[in-house]
Enzyme design. Structure first.
Site, PDB file in Angstrom:
ATOM      1  N   GLY A   3       7.516   5.687   7.983  1.00 55.09           N
ATOM      2  CA  GLY A   3       6.346   6.832   7.898  1.00 55.09           C
ATOM      3  C   GLY A   3       6.863   7.342   9.251  1.00 55.09           C
ATOM      4  O   GLY A   3       7.972   7.293   9.751  1.00 55.09           O
ATOM      5  N   SER A   4       5.938   8.275   9.667  1.00 57.80           N
ATOM      6  CA  SER A   4       6.256   9.162  11.007  1.00 57.80           C
ATOM      7  C   SER A   4       6.218   8.142  12.262  1.00 57.80           C
ATOM      8  O   SER A   4       5.708   7.058  12.142  1.00 57.80           O
ATOM      9  CB  SER A   4       5.409  10.192  11.262  1.00 57.80           C
ATOM     10  OG  SER A   4       3.891   9.697  11.582  1.00 57.80           O
ATOM     11  N   GLU A  34      10.416   1.706  10.111  1.00 63.92           N
ATOM     12  CA  GLU A  34      11.382   2.589   9.468  1.00 63.92           C
ATOM     13  C   GLU A  34      10.628   3.767   9.802  1.00 63.92           C
ATOM     14  O   GLU A  34       9.879   4.524   8.857  1.00 63.92           O
ATOM     15  CB  GLU A  34      11.809   2.395   8.137  1.00 63.92           C
ATOM     16  CG  GLU A  34      12.676   1.064   7.911  1.00 63.92           C
ATOM     17  CD  GLU A  34      13.786   0.898   8.883  1.00 63.92           C
ATOM     18  OE1 GLU A  34      14.512   1.730   9.091  1.00 63.92           O
ATOM     19  OE2 GLU A  34      14.112  -0.452   9.081  1.00 63.92           O
ATOM     20  N   CYS A  78      14.049  10.792   5.883  1.00 64.95           N
ATOM     21  CA  CYS A  78      14.014  10.765   7.532  1.00 64.95           C
ATOM     22  C   CYS A  78      15.638  10.610   7.941  1.00 64.95           C
ATOM     23  O   CYS A  78      15.626  10.843   8.937  1.00 64.95           O
ATOM     24  CB  CYS A  78      13.311   9.345   7.556  1.00 64.95           C
ATOM     25  SG  CYS A  78      13.903   7.996   6.988  1.00 64.95           S
ATOM     26  N   LYS A 102       0.925  -1.268  -0.073  1.00 64.71           N
ATOM     27  CA  LYS A 102      -0.003   0.020  -0.184  1.00 64.71           C
ATOM     28  C   LYS A 102       0.955   1.269   0.122  1.00 64.71           C
ATOM     29  O   LYS A 102       1.512   1.634   1.178  1.00 64.71           O
ATOM     30  CB  LYS A 102      -1.036   0.175   1.283  1.00 64.71           C
ATOM     31  CG  LYS A 102      -2.205   1.185   1.061  1.00 64.71           C
ATOM     32  CD  LYS A 102      -2.714   1.386   2.304  1.00 64.71           C
ATOM     33  CE  LYS A 102      -1.642   2.042   3.175  1.00 64.71           C
ATOM     34  NZ  LYS A 102      -1.650   3.692   2.725  1.00 64.71           N
ATOM     35  N   GLU A 148      10.921  16.580  14.080  1.00 64.14           N
ATOM     36  CA  GLU A 148      11.373  16.509  12.586  1.00 64.14           C
ATOM     37  C   GLU A 148      10.522  17.317  11.707  1.00 64.14           C
ATOM     38  O   GLU A 148       9.235  17.158  11.910  1.00 64.14           O
ATOM     39  CB  GLU A 148      10.976  14.909  12.251  1.00 64.14           C
ATOM     40  CG  GLU A 148      11.661  14.636  10.853  1.00 64.14           C
ATOM     41  CD  GLU A 148      11.286  13.138  10.419  1.00 64.14           C
ATOM     42  OE1 GLU A 148      12.034  12.751   9.941  1.00 64.14           O
ATOM     43  OE2 GLU A 148      10.307  12.491  10.745  1.00 64.14           O
ATOM     44  N   GLY A 192       3.739   5.260  13.227  1.00 64.33           N
ATOM     45  CA  GLY A 192       4.430   4.121  13.605  1.00 64.33           C
ATOM     46  C   GLY A 192       3.927   3.502  14.808  1.00 64.33           C
ATOM     47  O   GLY A 192       3.779   2.353  14.937  1.00 64.33           O
TER      48      GLY A 192
END
Length: 492
Positions: A239-240, A261, A295, A187, A394, A244
């Site tokens: 993703g963030s 990740e 990231c 996805k 971030e 996560g």
């Protein structure tokens, strides 16, 4: 919506293209122009379930998990060949949907993942210890036992990717999953689905059996269905850290394996004896590469107080030379953010930085003359303390902060004083001291004086702390998708 490139805009389920059973669609816009470039089906929950069921059948009943590794490798090589043939399409789609400048689109975004795929098929799989014999063991009064440790595919995998490097991030999950003999449902992010949907074309061209790889679109509901579905054995998410944690919690109810990740706020330590030219180039890249949407980019520059002012002046001068604009223009060196919402987030954090007392040395605004597209000036803060929000959060935008330090001990403390631990760097003429600092930084990767494994397939990519769980790339990524089974017997 006319384009100069071709792409598949349908879902890919059980080896077939389909519009799905929903009338809903996703609108894909060029972030540099805000032009609508594609309309793709929005997968319904029933579409997602069909994809999972197809992957389950392909794993339980199909040939893929039972093929020899060399046979799977041959299919992966055919996929790589088809990707290489279609590289112009991949590059064009990446520039249009992700907003990459052409040099980035032609390298990390497209060619590098194909190189990773070739490396998996040509180097990793032939040398991997799929079966490991156990030494015979004498059990007094019982006899002698011996056996083998088998590495077997984990099962059905849900692969959930991010928007910033659409093809690269999707392939970093698809490659090891397929190499291991798993089946998968991929996805991609709703903002950038086109490159991932193209992977279905490559699978068809390579002769991948139906159901081994399925590709669906969707957002929160589709993701929740994948992370909670009882037929899914493993979830890999990029993703963030905020999302996560949600993925981790959803998968925990059925004890699925989870590979995460996530984000980063990576520090570059610049000692007094550093090569400032190299350190400045690295810091500029950390701020401007893909408009800061990465990231592992180095966005905290920790610099010895004796060279602080000089480094800040050089960085400001370098940022002034950055050409912000449409990535389709060869003169552009930094493109847009992915969406208006992401730009709003970056602007809000910039205001927070000013309110907390940091000083904007360069940028901080939307570029003049760019009325369409989600652009921001590359921005640099000085006068930053590591306790400030802008030093701990971030941005995922073109913003860097500079923080002074007096001693190596202080530099290590500041570098480690972060919820994240994904990447890092050390700059020093004293390579022994640099190595000692690198060893003490709690992060998944550290470069010294710009020397880097980079995106080398032999490296392991992943983070400490809230930057994630597990590793990707090469044999390290392959290992995440394998179970270990002990088969033993008595020696007669």
């Amino acid at each position: 919506m006319t384009t100069a490139y071709s792409f598949s805009s349908q879902l890919y389920i059980d080896g077939r293209r389909t519009d799905g059973d929903s009338d809903a669609s996703l609108l894909v816009r060029n972030p540099a122009t805000e032009e609508l470039i594609a309309e793709v089906p929005q997968a319904s929950l029933s579409d997602v379930r069909r994809a999972v069921e197809a992957a389950r059948r392909a794993f339980d009943e199909g040939p893929w998990p039972r093929l020899k590794p060399a046979e799977r490798a041959a299919v992966l090589l055919r996929m790589a060949e088809e990707m290489e043939r279609r590289l112009p399409d991949l590059v064009a789609v990446n520039i249009a949907e992700a907003g990459s400048v052409r040099p980035l689109a032609e390298s990390l975004q497209t060619r590098v993942p194909v190189a990773h795929l070739r490396d998996m098929a040509e180097r990793v799989m032939p040398a991997f210890a799929w079966d490991r014999p156990m030494q015979p063991t004498v059990a007094p009064g019982i006899g002698i036992s011996q056996g083998v440790l088998r590495r077997e595919a984990f099962g059905v995998c849900a692969l959930i990717s991010a928007y910033n490097f659409p093809f690269f991030l999707s392939m970093m999950k698809v490659i090891p999953a397929l190499a291991a003999g798993c089946t998968a449902v991929l996805k991609p992010a709703p903002a950038t689905p086109l490159e991932s949907l193209l992977i279905g074309d490559f699978a068809d061209a390579a002769g991948l059996p139906p159901g081994v790889l399925n590709i669906v679109t969707g957002d929160i509901e589709a993701g929740r269905e994948l992370t909670t579905h009882p037929m899914v054995d493993l979830v890999s998410f990029t993703g963030s850290d905020t999302v996560g944690r949600t993925v981790y919690a959803q998968a925990a109810a059925s004890l699925k394996k989870v590979v995460l990740e996530l984000g980063g706020k990576s520090a570059s330590v610049v000692r007094a004896d550093a090569d400032l030219d190299g350190a400045v180039r690295s810091a500029l890249a950390g701020i401007t590469t893909h408009a800061g949407q990465g990231c592992s980019l180095l966005t905290r520059t920790l610099v010895h107080e004796s060279v602080h002012d000089e480094l800040v002046a050089r960085l400001s001068e370098g940022l002034a030379a950055v050409r912000v604009g449409d990535p389709a223009d060869p003169a552009t060196t930094m493109g847009p953010l992915i969406s208006e919402a992401q730009r709003d987030k970056v602007e809000k954090l910039i205001r927070v930085g000013e309110e907390e007392g940091a000083r904007i040395v360069h940028g901080g605004k939307r570029p003049a003359g760019l009325d369409r597209g989600y652009f921001m000036e590359p921005t640099l803060f000085s006068g930053v303390d590591n306790s400030m929000t802008i030093a701990r959060t971030e941005f995922f935008g073109p913003v860097g902060v500079v923080i002074p330090f007096a001693t190596d001990e202080e530099a290590v403390r500041i570098a480690n004083d972060s919820p994240y631990g994904l990447a890092g760097a050390v700059w020093s003429a004293d390579t022994v001291a640099a190595h000692e600092i690198a060893a003490r930084i709690r992060t998944g990767a550290v470069t010294i004086n710009g020397g880097s494994a980079g995106v080398n397939s032999r490296a392991a990519f992943g983070g400490y702390k809230q930057s994630g769980l597990g590793r990707e790339w090469g044999e390290f990524g392959l290992d995440e998708y394998l179970q270990t089974k002990t088969v033993s017997w008595a020696a007669r």
